[in-house]
Design a protein around this motif. Structure first.
Motif, PDB file in Angstrom:
ATOM      1  N   ARG A 255      -5.242   9.191  -0.473  1.00  0.00           N
ATOM      2  CA  ARG A 255      -4.089  10.080  -0.580  1.00  0.00           C
ATOM      3  C   ARG A 255      -2.994   9.409  -1.410  1.00  0.00           C
ATOM      4  NH1 ARG A 255       0.571  10.289   2.149  1.00  0.00           N
ATOM      5  NH2 ARG A 255      -0.194   8.659   3.569  1.00  0.00           N
ATOM      6  N   MET A 256      -2.520  10.120  -2.427  1.00  0.00           N
ATOM      7  CA  MET A 256      -1.386   9.669  -3.239  1.00  0.00           C
ATOM      8  C   MET A 256      -0.291  10.717  -3.120  1.00  0.00           C
ATOM      9  SD  MET A 256      -2.295   6.748  -4.762  1.00  0.00           S
ATOM     10  CE  MET A 256      -1.409   6.556  -6.308  1.00  0.00           C
ATOM     11  N   SER A 257       0.939  10.280  -2.832  1.00  0.00           N
ATOM     12  CA  SER A 257       2.005  11.232  -2.506  1.00  0.00           C
ATOM     13  C   SER A 257       3.176  11.173  -3.473  1.00  0.00           C
ATOM     14  CB  SER A 257       2.504  10.980  -1.082  1.00  0.00           C
ATOM     15  OG  SER A 257       2.943   9.635  -0.933  1.00  0.00           O
ATOM     16  N   GLY A 258       3.031  10.494  -4.606  1.00  0.00           N
ATOM     17  CA  GLY A 258       4.148  10.396  -5.546  1.00  0.00           C
ATOM     18  C   GLY A 258       4.312  11.648  -6.385  1.00  0.00           C
ATOM     19  N   ASP A 259       5.394  11.704  -7.160  1.00  0.00           N
ATOM     20  CA  ASP A 259       5.686  12.853  -8.016  1.00  0.00           C
ATOM     21  C   ASP A 259       5.279  12.616  -9.462  1.00  0.00           C
ATOM     22  OD1 ASP A 259       6.817  14.180  -5.850  1.00  0.00           O
ATOM     23  OD2 ASP A 259       8.795  13.283  -6.207  1.00  0.00           O
TER      24      ASP A 259
ATOM     25  N   ARG B 200       0.833  -1.208   0.000  1.00  0.00           N
ATOM     26  CA  ARG B 200       0.000   0.000   0.000  1.00  0.00           C
ATOM     27  C   ARG B 200       0.864   1.253   0.000  1.00  0.00           C
ATOM     28  NH1 ARG B 200      -4.895   0.160   4.106  1.00  0.00           N
ATOM     29  NH2 ARG B 200      -5.394   1.891   2.701  1.00  0.00           N
ATOM     30  N   ARG B 201       1.942   1.238   0.770  1.00  0.00           N
ATOM     31  CA  ARG B 201       2.843   2.402   0.777  1.00  0.00           C
ATOM     32  C   ARG B 201       3.477   2.604  -0.597  1.00  0.00           C
ATOM     33  NH1 ARG B 201       4.078   0.578   6.084  1.00  0.00           N
ATOM     34  NH2 ARG B 201       5.810  -0.673   5.302  1.00  0.00           N
ATOM     35  N   GLU B 202       3.867   1.508  -1.238  1.00  0.00           N
ATOM     36  CA  GLU B 202       4.454   1.630  -2.573  1.00  0.00           C
ATOM     37  C   GLU B 202       3.470   2.237  -3.566  1.00  0.00           C
ATOM     38  OE1 GLU B 202       5.687  -2.250  -3.656  1.00  0.00           O
ATOM     39  OE2 GLU B 202       7.322  -2.362  -2.190  1.00  0.00           O
ATOM     40  N   LEU B 203       2.219   1.813  -3.507  1.00  0.00           N
ATOM     41  CA  LEU B 203       1.213   2.354  -4.426  1.00  0.00           C
ATOM     42  C   LEU B 203       0.967   3.836  -4.175  1.00  0.00           C
ATOM     43  CD1 LEU B 203      -1.457  -0.491  -4.657  1.00  0.00           C
ATOM     44  CD2 LEU B 203      -0.003   0.373  -6.488  1.00  0.00           C
ATOM     45  N   ARG B 204       0.900   4.213  -2.905  1.00  0.00           N
ATOM     46  CA  ARG B 204       0.661   5.629  -2.598  1.00  0.00           C
ATOM     47  C   ARG B 204       1.814   6.508  -3.080  1.00  0.00           C
ATOM     48  NH1 ARG B 204      -1.463   3.812   2.647  1.00  0.00           N
ATOM     49  NH2 ARG B 204      -3.728   4.053   2.639  1.00  0.00           N
ATOM     50  N   ASP B 205       3.018   5.942  -3.086  1.00  0.00           N
ATOM     51  CA  ASP B 205       4.186   6.722  -3.516  1.00  0.00           C
ATOM     52  C   ASP B 205       4.418   6.642  -5.019  1.00  0.00           C
ATOM     53  OD1 ASP B 205       4.574   7.334  -0.869  1.00  0.00           O
ATOM     54  OD2 ASP B 205       6.078   5.760  -0.536  1.00  0.00           O
ATOM     55  N   ARG B 206       3.507   5.987  -5.754  1.00  0.00           N
ATOM     56  CA  ARG B 206       3.744   5.780  -7.180  1.00  0.00           C
ATOM     57  C   ARG B 206       3.584   7.064  -7.987  1.00  0.00           C
ATOM     58  NH1 ARG B 206       0.672   0.984 -10.215  1.00  0.00           N
ATOM     59  NH2 ARG B 206       2.235  -0.190  -9.033  1.00  0.00           N
ATOM     60  N   GLY B 207       2.583   7.886  -7.694  1.00  0.00           N
ATOM     61  CA  GLY B 207       2.384   9.084  -8.512  1.00  0.00           C
ATOM     62  C   GLY B 207       1.219   9.924  -8.027  1.00  0.00           C
ATOM     63  N   ARG B 208       0.872  10.944  -8.856  1.00  0.00           N
ATOM     64  CA  ARG B 208      -0.232  11.843  -8.542  1.00  0.00           C
ATOM     65  C   ARG B 208      -1.457  11.448  -9.351  1.00  0.00           C
ATOM     66  NH1 ARG B 208       3.324  15.738 -10.407  1.00  0.00           N
ATOM     67  NH2 ARG B 208       1.650  16.470 -11.778  1.00  0.00           N
ATOM     68  N   LEU B 209      -2.625  11.884  -8.868  1.00  0.00           N
ATOM     69  CA  LEU B 209      -3.883  11.506  -9.509  1.00  0.00           C
ATOM     70  C   LEU B 209      -4.308  12.454 -10.617  1.00  0.00           C
ATOM     71  CD1 LEU B 209      -5.927  10.484  -6.329  1.00  0.00           C
ATOM     72  CD2 LEU B 209      -4.754   8.984  -7.949  1.00  0.00           C
ATOM     73  N   ASP B 210      -3.630  13.587 -10.754  1.00  0.00           N
ATOM     74  CA  ASP B 210      -4.069  14.589 -11.739  1.00  0.00           C
ATOM     75  C   ASP B 210      -3.281  14.499 -13.039  1.00  0.00           C
ATOM     76  OD1 ASP B 210      -1.682  15.390 -10.690  1.00  0.00           O
ATOM     77  OD2 ASP B 210      -2.244  17.477 -10.391  1.00  0.00           O
ATOM     78  N   GLY B 211      -2.776  13.302 -13.351  1.00  0.00           N
ATOM     79  CA  GLY B 211      -1.962  13.162 -14.555  1.00  0.00           C
ATOM     80  C   GLY B 211      -2.735  13.441 -15.830  1.00  0.00           C
TER      81      GLY B 211
END
Length: 671
Positions: A288-292, A71-82
């Protein structure tokens, strides 16, 4: 000549396979039970830790830890507004290309077009709607804008139908028409199912025609609805996770894309049907998604759907809700999230739970899980093995007596052998009994004894004598042939506070296992005492909890032990007392227990009176002190002086070794 073919047995489980080995699991579970844990809690702890041994499987805690890491890996994968970001970039590119085409043109039409481009709204969806009827002067700008609309169609459809994006990338002009037909057929099938008219044949025909849009290959309508509803709910959570401005902008883009594709009505019908059929999927819950890295709408929906699956799997693996069972864990969800090895680990945990019940180690009574007598015997055997592993090899740990079973002086008489007898075998009487029986049985059976052939020249040919169990006799000896064993165990709460409770229970089971398996002629009684004393069965002792009451009523315990010895007057009396405190209670004439601390004179007088009775019975009392309290030491020293017994002060870890060794010492007559 007959011909045979041999191969693997295929008609169910192998009938010759050994039973599934649950002994290590039971031993690990038994350690917790003996410490005071309920059997259901001990089983749950075992499943959480995993199975013992070199080939043990991971437990639920390890699987749960992997799920949380995923789950942590998925949240750090990216942003939702791509999708929004990519749409804005393509729109800006198209407008820039159009401006570059208009700039060299001095006509009023070019200036009017530039003014129209200048007044476009900042909202991407509204700008696209305004430009839907715009006549592009730049071919490159027109191509970029078409690419933008195609991107939106693919992303919106991919958010709903995983795998449809690949089908649309084929650039086949008929693909979009097939998508429209598929959605119309799907909605008709859902409506037919709502009326109760749907059949499996309908679904099979649908998949035969449109199966390329569903790469997960559902087997029936329920599986298809589950897959689509999870993605639709994930898309809804994606919208809820964006800011209000982003939500409005993305909703406008989706609506525009579906209108351009002619799918707006069908998509709305489908979403309404899915929401009605699966309202339990957490629609509208933000994530919540926290990736770049910006994620497209389809990729973001896939990530959110997987996050939802992992959240459900995490709750199932936690098993912290009433009535939780391993069957609640979705094996397919485990496979998708953690791989095949995790499924094997889960299967092993499920099997250990099932086999403990199937093989008769656990039973459910009135909804509660209990140890069976078979399990208690196993725990006793394990405790006994641990005790003997600590003893010196070849001495206390060796059950064989060096005097070959001669337990005392011979009286000259003999008697029939009974199971468990240690007396030496009377060979002459045994063989004589067999000869008489053989001679008597032959005529009774109507048989004739054929004459023996001529003996050889060097002597006579001996006739065989067949022995039966009934033929055996043993010599009578002066020493008593059996022992009456009383193990008195303190059940007071102080045993728990000092950490000796589990050791006392293990010692009890080990001694009971030794007596019943190696000295079955002995009569053992387990007596637990706190404010009152009571006789305990080994099965009860294994799951017994401590008594949160005041009082150490050794007086009552000795009274019960005395009655046991009186019932076996010809047995060797053995009394073993395990305690961590001096007597603080006694029985009154009315049968009620009286507690007093410090111990009252009446308590000490009555308790010592029972000690004197034990002395007159010839019973040697040995005390095993689990504490060094001054009052306790003073009391047991007085008992040793009056009775002639011994006092031990072992560590809790060595209590079993001391008790078993002392029993064997007295049992073998080495006072």
């Amino acid at each position: 000549m007959s011909r045979y073919r041999y191969g693997a047995y295929e008609d169910g489980p192998d009938p010759l396979a050994p039973p599934y080995d649950v002994r290590d699991a039971l031993d690990a579970m038994g350690d917790s039970v003996l410490e005071g844990t309920r059997p259901d809690e001990a089983l749950r702890d075992l499943l959480r830790r995993g199975l013992p041994g070199a080939d043990g499987r991971r437990g639920l805690d390890d699987l749960l830890r992997q799920v949380r890491e995923r789950r942590r890996e998925l949240r750090d994968r990216g942003r939702l507004d791509g999708t929004l970001e990519q749409a804005r970039a393509l729109l800006d590119t198209a407008i820039g290309q159009e401006r570059a085409e208009l700039f060299p043109d001095p006509s009023d039409d070019a200036r009017l077009r530039e003014a129209e481009l200048d007044t476009l709204p900042d909202d991407t969806s509204q700008a696209i709607r305004r430009l839907s009827d715009y006549q592009w002067r730049s071919d490159a700008a027109r191509e970029t804008f078409e690419r933008l609309k195609d991107l939106l169609r693919r992303d919106v459809l991919d958010a709903q139908f995983q795998g449809i994006k690949q089908a649309l990338e084929s650039q086949d002009p008929g693909t979009m028409e097939r998508v429209k037909d598929m959605m119309a057929a799907l909605n008709r099938m859902l409506e037919k199912d709502a009326r109760g008219e749907h059949t499996q044949e309908d679904f099979d025909r649908f998949m035969e025609e449109y199966g390329e849009f569903f790469p997960d290959r559902p087997r029936n309508l329920e599986e298809l609805v589950d897959s689509l509803a999870r993605r639709a709910a994930a898309m809804d959570r994606l919208m809820a996770s964006l800011s209000p401005e982003q939500q409005a902008e993305l909703a406008g883009l989706m609506e525009q894309a579906m209108q351009d594709a002619g799918l707006a009505m069908e998509m709305s019908r489908l979403n309404d049907a899915l929401r009605a059929r699966r309202p339990d999927l957490g629609w509208g819950t933000p994530e919540r998604m926290s990736g770049d890295q910006p994620l497209g709408m389809g990729d973001a929906t896939t990530a959110l759907a997987e996050l939802a699956d992992l959240a459900e799997l995490e709750a199932a693996l936690a098993q912290d809700y009433p009535g939780a069972r391993l069957d609640d864990i979705d094996e397919e969800a485990v496979r998708r999230a953690l791989g095949r090895r995790a499924v094997d680990d889960l299967d092993a945990l499920r099997r250990i739970e099932q086999e403990l019940e199937r093989q008769g180690y656990l039973q459910r009574r009135k909804g509660a899980l209990e140890l069976t007598p078979k399990a208690v015997r196993r725990l006793g055997d394990t405790a006994l093995r641990r005790v003997f592993s600590q003893l010196t090899a070849g001495r206390q740990g060796d059950h064989d007596q060096r005097d070959a079973g001669q337990a005392g002086e011979l009286t000259g008489a003999s008697r029939e052998w009974r199971f468990g007898d240690e007396q030496p075998l009377d060979v002459v009487r045994t063989v004589s009994n067999a000869i008489r029986r053989n001679v008597m049985e032959a005529p009774a059976a109507g048989l004739t004894v054929a004459p023996e052939p001529s003996p050889p020249a060097n002597g006579t040919r001996p006739r065989p004598v067949r022995l039966s169990v009934d033929d055996f006799e043993v010599h009578e000896t002066e020493r008593r042939s059996a022992a009456a064993v009383c193990l008195l165990v303190d059940l007071s709460y102080s045993m728990v506070l000092r950490g000796t409770w589990g050791a006392a229970k293990q010692t009890t089971l080990a001694l009971h296992s030794l007596v019943t398996s190696k000295f079955p002629q002995d009569a053992i009684q387990i007596i637990g005492f706190s404010n009152y004393a009571r006789t305990l069965h080994p099965t009860e002792m294994a799951g017994l909890d401590w008594d949160m009451v005041q009082g150490t009523n050794l007086h009552h315990a000795l009274m019960i032990a005395g009655r046991h010895l009186d019932r076996h007057p010809d047995f060797e009396p053995i009394v073993l007392v395990v305690t961590d405190g001096e007597p603080t209670a006694h029985l009154q004439p009315n049968g009620r227990s009286l507690f007093d601390y410090p111990p009252s004179p009446d308590t000490l007088v009555l308790t010592l009176a029972e000690v004197d009775k034990m002395t007159r019975r010839g019973a040697c009392m040995n005390f095993f002190m689990l504490a060094e309290d001054r009052r306790l030491v003073s009391f047991v020293e007085e008992v040793a002086r009056r009775n002639g017994g011994r006092v031990f002060a072992p560590d809790a870890e060595r209590l079993g070794q001391y008790v078993v060794s002392d029993y064997l010492r007295v049992r073998r007559g080495r006072r």
